[in-house]
Design a protein around this motif. Structure first.
Motif, PDB file in Angstrom:
ATOM      1  N   CYS A  11       0.785  -1.126   0.165  1.00 19.23           N
ATOM      2  CA  CYS A  11      -0.042   0.197   0.159  1.00 19.23           C
ATOM      3  C   CYS A  11       0.903   1.255   0.090  1.00 19.23           C
ATOM      4  CB  CYS A  11      -0.903   0.036   1.128  1.00 19.23           C
ATOM      5  SG  CYS A  11      -2.194   1.181   1.368  1.00 19.23           S
ATOM      6  N   CYS A  29       0.401   3.983   1.577  1.00 20.49           N
ATOM      7  CA  CYS A  29       0.183   5.008   2.623  1.00 20.49           C
ATOM      8  C   CYS A  29       1.333   5.119   3.645  1.00 20.49           C
ATOM      9  CB  CYS A  29      -1.203   4.699   3.515  1.00 20.49           C
ATOM     10  SG  CYS A  29      -0.987   3.402   4.389  1.00 20.49           S
ATOM     11  N   HIS A  72      -6.132   0.127   4.630  1.00 19.00           N
ATOM     12  CA  HIS A  72      -6.410  -0.080   3.440  1.00 19.00           C
ATOM     13  C   HIS A  72      -6.309  -1.313   2.864  1.00 19.00           C
ATOM     14  CE1 HIS A  72      -4.353   4.045   4.014  1.00 19.00           C
ATOM     15  NE2 HIS A  72      -5.610   4.327   3.388  1.00 19.00           N
ATOM     16  N   CYS A  92      -1.966  -2.072   6.948  1.00 17.52           N
ATOM     17  CA  CYS A  92      -2.652  -0.852   7.286  1.00 17.52           C
ATOM     18  C   CYS A  92      -4.200  -1.116   7.029  1.00 17.52           C
ATOM     19  CB  CYS A  92      -1.890   0.023   6.251  1.00 17.52           C
ATOM     20  SG  CYS A  92      -2.347  -0.220   4.398  1.00 17.52           S
ATOM     21  N   PHE A 116       1.718   2.258   6.114  1.00 18.16           N
ATOM     22  CA  PHE A 116       2.375   1.117   5.489  1.00 18.16           C
ATOM     23  C   PHE A 116       3.681   1.059   5.786  1.00 18.16           C
ATOM     24  CE2 PHE A 116       4.082  -1.798   2.359  1.00 18.16           C
ATOM     25  CZ  PHE A 116       3.333  -2.724   2.523  1.00 18.16           C
TER      26      PHE A 116
HETATM   27 ZN   LIG Z   1      -2.405   1.727   3.416  1.00 19.81          ZN
END
Ligand SMILES: [Zn+2]
Length: 110
Positions: free
Chosen positions: A54, A56, A73, A71, A59
């Motif tokens: 991911c 983000c 997501h 994470c 992560f």
């Molecule tokens: Zn994420």
């Protein structure tokens, strides 16, 4: 290392994202290749469910350093997959490049 405990807040957030169809599959026709994004609280993140990646910050700073397993997501993706809650959006293959460019620019914050 201690136990990697799944935070309750994370599971709740992930469930909410899946339920509100924030897990999006961008499907390109006719090649059939697909890109998955998850629209989180602050931003839309690119998720690779096969590689469990991911884009983000959570992560990058927590999953890669072993502080946590996933994470929210990636967790949202898993919940959406199990409950068939994907928002599927179809695109033409000719749109692939501009789609990726816009997404990557968005991720880079430009
Ligand atoms: Zn994420």
């Amino acid at each position: 290392m201690g136990m990697k405990k799944l935070q309750k807040g994370k599971l709740e957030r992930a469930t909410e994202l899946a339920n509100t169809r924030c897990v999006k599959i961008h499907k390109f026709i006719p090649s059939g290749r697909s890109i998955c994004t998850v629209v989180g609280k602050e931003s839309e993140e690119l998720v690779d469910p096969l590689k469990q990646l991911c884009t983000c910050g959570d992560f990058f700073y927590r999953v890669l350093t072993g502080k946590t397993d996933v994470c929210y997501h990636l967790l949202a993706y898993k919940i959406a997959e199990e409950n068939e809650l994907f928002e599927i959006i179809e695109f033409d293959d000719s749109e692939y490049f501009s789609f990726m460019k816009a997404l990557l620019e968005d991720l880079a914050g430009t």
